[in-house]
Design a protein around this motif. Sequence first.
Motif, short mmCIF file in Angstrom:
data_model
loop_
_atom_site.label_atom_id
_atom_site.label_comp_id
_atom_site.label_asym_id
_atom_site.label_seq_id
_atom_site.Cartn_x
_atom_site.Cartn_y
_atom_site.Cartn_z
N TYR A 212 0.83 -1.21 0.00
CA TYR A 212 0.00 0.00 0.00
C TYR A 212 0.87 1.26 0.00
CZ TYR A 212 -3.90 3.13 0.90
OH TYR A 212 -4.84 4.13 0.78
N GLU A 213 2.04 1.19 0.61
CA GLU A 213 2.97 2.33 0.58
C GLU A 213 3.38 2.67 -0.86
OE1 GLU A 213 6.24 1.47 3.12
OE2 GLU A 213 5.05 1.66 4.97
N GLU A 214 3.46 1.65 -1.73
CA GLU A 214 3.76 1.90 -3.13
C GLU A 214 2.65 2.71 -3.78
OE1 GLU A 214 4.37 -1.86 -4.99
OE2 GLU A 214 6.18 -2.33 -3.84
N ILE A 215 1.41 2.40 -3.42
CA ILE A 215 0.26 3.16 -3.93
C ILE A 215 0.36 4.61 -3.48
CG2 ILE A 215 -2.25 3.38 -3.89
CD1 ILE A 215 -1.36 0.90 -5.39
N GLU A 216 0.66 4.81 -2.21
CA GLU A 216 0.76 6.17 -1.68
C GLU A 216 1.89 6.95 -2.33
OE1 GLU A 216 -0.99 5.95 2.81
OE2 GLU A 216 1.03 5.17 2.52
N ASN B 72 -3.75 -4.86 -8.69
CA ASN B 72 -2.65 -5.74 -8.29
C ASN B 72 -2.61 -5.89 -6.78
OD1 ASN B 72 0.45 -5.79 -7.35
ND2 ASN B 72 0.26 -6.96 -9.24
N LEU B 73 -2.86 -4.80 -6.06
CA LEU B 73 -2.88 -4.84 -4.60
C LEU B 73 -4.01 -5.74 -4.10
CD1 LEU B 73 -1.90 -3.64 -1.83
CD2 LEU B 73 -3.68 -1.90 -2.13
N VAL B 74 -5.19 -5.61 -4.71
CA VAL B 74 -6.34 -6.42 -4.30
C VAL B 74 -6.03 -7.90 -4.51
CG1 VAL B 74 -8.75 -6.97 -4.78
CG2 VAL B 74 -8.01 -4.59 -4.78
N GLU B 75 -5.62 -8.27 -5.71
CA GLU B 75 -5.39 -9.67 -6.03
C GLU B 75 -4.26 -10.26 -5.19
OE1 GLU B 75 -5.69 -12.12 -10.03
OE2 GLU B 75 -3.95 -10.79 -10.07
N ALA B 76 -3.15 -9.52 -5.08
CA ALA B 76 -2.01 -10.02 -4.31
C ALA B 76 -2.38 -10.23 -2.84
CB ALA B 76 -0.83 -9.06 -4.43
N THR B 77 -3.16 -9.32 -2.29
CA THR B 77 -3.54 -9.43 -0.88
C THR B 77 -4.41 -10.65 -0.64
OG1 THR B 77 -3.44 -7.02 -0.60
CG2 THR B 77 -4.71 -8.26 1.02
N VAL B 78 -5.41 -10.86 -1.49
CA VAL B 78 -6.30 -12.01 -1.32
C VAL B 78 -5.53 -13.32 -1.46
CG1 VAL B 78 -8.31 -13.24 -2.23
CG2 VAL B 78 -8.32 -10.75 -2.09
N LEU B 79 -4.69 -13.41 -2.48
CA LEU B 79 -3.94 -14.65 -2.70
C LEU B 79 -2.99 -14.95 -1.55
CD1 LEU B 79 -3.15 -14.48 -6.53
CD2 LEU B 79 -5.03 -15.63 -5.35
N ARG B 80 -2.36 -13.92 -0.99
CA ARG B 80 -1.45 -14.13 0.15
C ARG B 80 -2.24 -14.60 1.38
NH1 ARG B 80 0.97 -13.08 -3.73
NH2 ARG B 80 3.15 -12.42 -3.92
N CYS B 81 -3.43 -14.08 1.55
CA CYS B 81 -4.26 -14.52 2.68
C CYS B 81 -4.62 -15.99 2.54
CB CYS B 81 -5.52 -13.66 2.77
SG CYS B 81 -5.25 -11.99 3.40
N LEU B 82 -4.99 -16.41 1.33
CA LEU B 82 -5.34 -17.81 1.11
C LEU B 82 -4.12 -18.72 1.31
CD1 LEU B 82 -7.69 -17.51 -2.01
CD2 LEU B 82 -8.33 -17.69 0.41
#
Length: 250
Positions: free
Chosen positions: A14-18, A63-73
């Motif tokens: 998320y820091e990359e987004i900011e 990319n943030l959304v997909e990466a976050t969900v996949l890491r959680c799984l």
Amino acid sequence: MATIDLAPFFEERYEEIEAYLSFLQNVEDAAREGTPRLRGTDAPITTEQKKILNSSLYLQLYNLVEATVLRCLEAVVAAVEEAERRPSELSIGLRTEWVRSIARTHSDLGPDKRLQAALDLCEQLLQQMPVKGFKIEPGGGGSWDDSSIEKICERVGCGLTLSPDVLEAAKRHIRDDMGALKLVKNRRNGLAHGSLSFVDCSDGVTVAELKGLATAVGDYLREAVGCFVSFIQVEIAKSKEQMETEGVVA
């Protein structure tokens, strides 16, 4: 990925987004004083180029959304394997995902491979071996938004409890009758599949609107990560003694 790494992973992304939003804001501020130019070359940053830069944020957010969900799984599976859970010790949701993965129930297999998958499942059940080598199938690519996140949480048994303000911000329509995560998915897919140009994608979109979009998406994901962490710590990483007390195992 370990549970303790989920929140730091998200915050780093998320820091990359900011950082990118800060850059977009600088470009927009410079444009108020006239056409911004690159120091050293005096080359102008045109209106079309600014729109292209703004549109790129949709790709980064998706990319943030997909990466976050996949890491959680992945963290859920890692926790199950680390705890050496047997099939009988899994919740209904996780047991379903394990069977789906090992038996390959949703794969197009020939008779021999389907038989082998069934035998692998039977062997693990007969031997009561700890669950290993499975994955939670997330579904088709390019589909992640708030609705699909809610569905995958329901599938695995992770309670998705979000604060009212965060949920409202994520669901509130921003453009084209879509909330934040659905808009990000829609714009990303349009760009990725070529049905939407980078110039048209952010036409009329200000950096302030992009910041609001990023905040809504980020807050939703941050709380979703917290729900996954709690799910893993409370439901998966229990000791054998806790499970016996609760009647989960004999």
